[in-house]
Design an enzyme around this catalytic site. Structure first.
Site, PDB file in Angstrom:
ATOM      1  N   SER A  52      74.786  85.070  -7.561  1.00  0.00           N
ATOM      2  CA  SER A  52      73.863  85.724  -6.625  1.00  0.00           C
ATOM      3  C   SER A  52      73.273  84.705  -5.657  1.00  0.00           C
ATOM      4  O   SER A  52      73.321  84.878  -4.430  1.00  0.00           O
ATOM      5  CB  SER A  52      72.739  86.418  -7.398  1.00  0.00           C
ATOM      6  OG  SER A  52      73.262  87.222  -8.424  1.00  0.00           O
ATOM      7  N   THR A  53      72.722  83.626  -6.192  1.00  0.00           N
ATOM      8  CA  THR A  53      72.127  82.590  -5.342  1.00  0.00           C
ATOM      9  C   THR A  53      73.187  81.932  -4.475  1.00  0.00           C
ATOM     10  O   THR A  53      72.916  81.524  -3.349  1.00  0.00           O
ATOM     11  CB  THR A  53      71.432  81.521  -6.218  1.00  0.00           C
ATOM     12  OG1 THR A  53      70.443  82.163  -7.014  1.00  0.00           O
ATOM     13  CG2 THR A  53      70.779  80.449  -5.363  1.00  0.00           C
ATOM     14  N   TYR A 141      76.522  88.274 -17.521  1.00  0.00           N
ATOM     15  CA  TYR A 141      75.349  88.081 -16.658  1.00  0.00           C
ATOM     16  C   TYR A 141      74.594  89.408 -16.592  1.00  0.00           C
ATOM     17  O   TYR A 141      75.034  90.354 -15.948  1.00  0.00           O
ATOM     18  CB  TYR A 141      75.836  87.635 -15.278  1.00  0.00           C
ATOM     19  CG  TYR A 141      74.780  87.285 -14.262  1.00  0.00           C
ATOM     20  CD1 TYR A 141      73.423  87.322 -14.549  1.00  0.00           C
ATOM     21  CD2 TYR A 141      75.150  86.903 -12.975  1.00  0.00           C
ATOM     22  CE1 TYR A 141      72.473  86.993 -13.596  1.00  0.00           C
ATOM     23  CE2 TYR A 141      74.215  86.564 -12.020  1.00  0.00           C
ATOM     24  CZ  TYR A 141      72.884  86.616 -12.325  1.00  0.00           C
ATOM     25  OH  TYR A 141      71.951  86.292 -11.370  1.00  0.00           O
ATOM     26  N   LYS A 167      73.700  85.363 -19.755  1.00  0.00           N
ATOM     27  CA  LYS A 167      72.657  84.972 -18.812  1.00  0.00           C
ATOM     28  C   LYS A 167      71.744  86.180 -18.671  1.00  0.00           C
ATOM     29  O   LYS A 167      72.154  87.233 -18.195  1.00  0.00           O
ATOM     30  CB  LYS A 167      73.257  84.577 -17.456  1.00  0.00           C
ATOM     31  CG  LYS A 167      72.201  84.174 -16.441  1.00  0.00           C
ATOM     32  CD  LYS A 167      72.825  83.699 -15.138  1.00  0.00           C
ATOM     33  CE  LYS A 167      71.709  83.228 -14.206  1.00  0.00           C
ATOM     34  NZ  LYS A 167      71.672  83.962 -12.943  1.00  0.00           N
ATOM     35  N   THR A 169      68.715  87.722 -17.002  1.00  0.00           N
ATOM     36  CA  THR A 169      67.738  87.671 -15.914  1.00  0.00           C
ATOM     37  C   THR A 169      66.870  88.915 -15.989  1.00  0.00           C
ATOM     38  O   THR A 169      67.087  89.906 -15.300  1.00  0.00           O
ATOM     39  CB  THR A 169      68.438  87.545 -14.553  1.00  0.00           C
ATOM     40  OG1 THR A 169      69.270  86.380 -14.570  1.00  0.00           O
ATOM     41  CG2 THR A 169      67.421  87.377 -13.424  1.00  0.00           C
ATOM     42  N   GLY A 192      67.230  83.613 -17.106  1.00  0.00           N
ATOM     43  CA  GLY A 192      67.512  83.596 -15.675  1.00  0.00           C
ATOM     44  C   GLY A 192      66.320  83.827 -14.772  1.00  0.00           C
ATOM     45  O   GLY A 192      66.481  83.883 -13.556  1.00  0.00           O
ATOM     46  N   ASP A 194      63.367  82.251 -13.127  1.00  0.00           N
ATOM     47  CA  ASP A 194      62.795  80.921 -12.868  1.00  0.00           C
ATOM     48  C   ASP A 194      61.290  80.885 -13.115  1.00  0.00           C
ATOM     49  O   ASP A 194      60.757  79.898 -13.613  1.00  0.00           O
ATOM     50  CB  ASP A 194      63.046  80.501 -11.413  1.00  0.00           C
ATOM     51  CG  ASP A 194      64.504  80.576 -11.000  1.00  0.00           C
ATOM     52  OD1 ASP A 194      65.270  81.301 -11.655  1.00  0.00           O
ATOM     53  OD2 ASP A 194      64.875  79.916 -10.019  1.00  0.00           O
ATOM     54  N   GLU A 195      60.610  81.982 -12.736  1.00  0.00           N
ATOM     55  CA  GLU A 195      59.151  82.010 -12.842  1.00  0.00           C
ATOM     56  C   GLU A 195      58.678  82.182 -14.281  1.00  0.00           C
ATOM     57  O   GLU A 195      57.481  82.123 -14.554  1.00  0.00           O
ATOM     58  CB  GLU A 195      58.574  83.115 -11.945  1.00  0.00           C
ATOM     59  CG  GLU A 195      58.897  84.539 -12.336  1.00  0.00           C
ATOM     60  CD  GLU A 195      60.238  85.048 -11.831  1.00  0.00           C
ATOM     61  OE1 GLU A 195      60.379  86.278 -11.726  1.00  0.00           O
ATOM     62  OE2 GLU A 195      61.139  84.234 -11.546  1.00  0.00           O
ATOM     63  N   SER A 211      67.827  79.873  -9.311  1.00  0.00           N
ATOM     64  CA  SER A 211      67.883  79.459  -7.908  1.00  0.00           C
ATOM     65  C   SER A 211      67.045  78.224  -7.607  1.00  0.00           C
ATOM     66  O   SER A 211      67.483  77.311  -6.913  1.00  0.00           O
ATOM     67  CB  SER A 211      67.368  80.591  -7.007  1.00  0.00           C
ATOM     68  OG  SER A 211      67.869  81.834  -7.375  1.00  0.00           O
TER      69      SER A 211
END
Length: 314
Positions: A52-53, A141, A167, A169, A192, A194-195, A211
């Site tokens: 995606s990124t 994913y 993965k 997310t 997945g 990041d925050e 990302s």
């Protein structure tokens, strides 16, 4: 020797690497090599490409192959490379997976087929067909953008020969923790979001793929090591600072913002592809104003790229 059924050697901080395009939206492999060397120099533990990124869905299959070959060749075994081969059609994904095997990628990954409503059985066959076509391990994913799969379906997918990782997310970390507990230590799970990387690692993730690890690999390297050491509170203090940056960037459309932030700090990763838009100077001024404020409010932001910009300006 790692078998088809193992990605146990792939853990830690794994950037979902940018694909690098020039100002005319054409692939720029020289820029990719610069980014690879920067990330490996910063101590990342692997690379996840054409996802995606990586704007993989904005690239032709030939471009995806060209980019993957260039990355694997330049990495030259320094870290594992996971090639995302996802597409709506199984035949396309198999073709990309065979190419990934031919260039000696370490693993493949794929989102479930999307856009149409595919049944659980159809999604199962999608992963089964790809896995049976190649000898590379598959990392499923699971992402809301493609329709978040429930744990029951993920369990079914984990039974496929060759599927050996996930993965995840999503923010339902109790689901991830349950899967890790049930599927065992050899089935690798990567957080997945990041925050919420610290929370993901606390829930049992073996690594983090995202990302923002393109631009702050040092920050998340520090967070990961603290979590490995069991120092989750210290990790979360850094996470909170990083998350405030992430949430701000996402508001502006983070693909272009992140690429420009890296350019502003001396790592030229190029431009986004339309329909994504590259940020204008006002957006970047607001972003840097926020980051300057972040640095003033914290004795150490744990984000080296902010300081690196000052050297670029000097």
């Amino acid at each position: 020797m790692h078998t088809k059924t193992s990605v146990s050697h792939i853990k830690g901080v794994i950037p979902a690497m940018f694909s690098t395009f020039d100002e005319n939206e054409q692939l720029d492999l020289d820029r990719a090599r610069v980014l690879i060397d920067y990330l490996i120099g910063e101590g990342v533990h692997g690379l996840y490409i054409t996802g995606s990124t990586g704007e993989g869905f904005l690239m032709s299959d030939e471009e995806r192959k060209t980019f993957a070959q260039a990355v694997v060749s330049h990495v030259n075994g320094r870290v594992p490379v996971i090639v995302h081969v996802g597409a709506i059609g199984t035949l396309r994904s198999i073709d990309l997976a065979k190419h990934a095997q031919g260039i000696k990628a370490d693993a493949i990954s794929s989102v479930p087929p999307f856009y149409y409503y595919f049944s659980g059985d159809e999604i199962y066959r999608y992963y089964s067909d790809i896995s049976s076509a190649v000898d590379l391990p598959m990392i499923v994913y699971n992402i809301a953008l493609a329709g978040l799969m429930n744990n029951d379906l993920v369990r079914r997918l984990a039974s496929i020969d060759g599927v050996c990782g996930l993965k995840f997310t999503g923010t339902q970390h109790h689901d991830m923790a349950t899967l890790k507990e049930e599927l065992g230590p050899d089935f690798m799970i990567y957080s997945g979001c990041d925050e919420m990387a610290t929370q993901g690692l606390l829930a049992g993730a073996d690594g983090i793929i995202g990302s923002f690890y393109n631009i702050i690999p040092d920050t998340f390297g520090e967070i990961y090591q603290l979590c490995v050491n069991g120092e989750y509170q210290e990790a979360f203090e850094i996470q909170k600072i990083a998350t405030s940056f992430i949430l701000k960037a996402v508001k502006y459309g983070h693909f272009g913002i992140m690429k420009q932030l890296m350019m502003d700090t001396g790592i030229d990763v190029g431009y986004v592809r339309r329909p994504f838009v590259h940020p204008n100077s006002q957006m970047m001024a607001e972003m840097w104003s926020f980051l300057d404020g972040l640095q003033q409010n914290h004795v150490d932001t744990h984000m080296g790229f902010i300081s690196r910009r000052e050297k670029q300006i000097d």
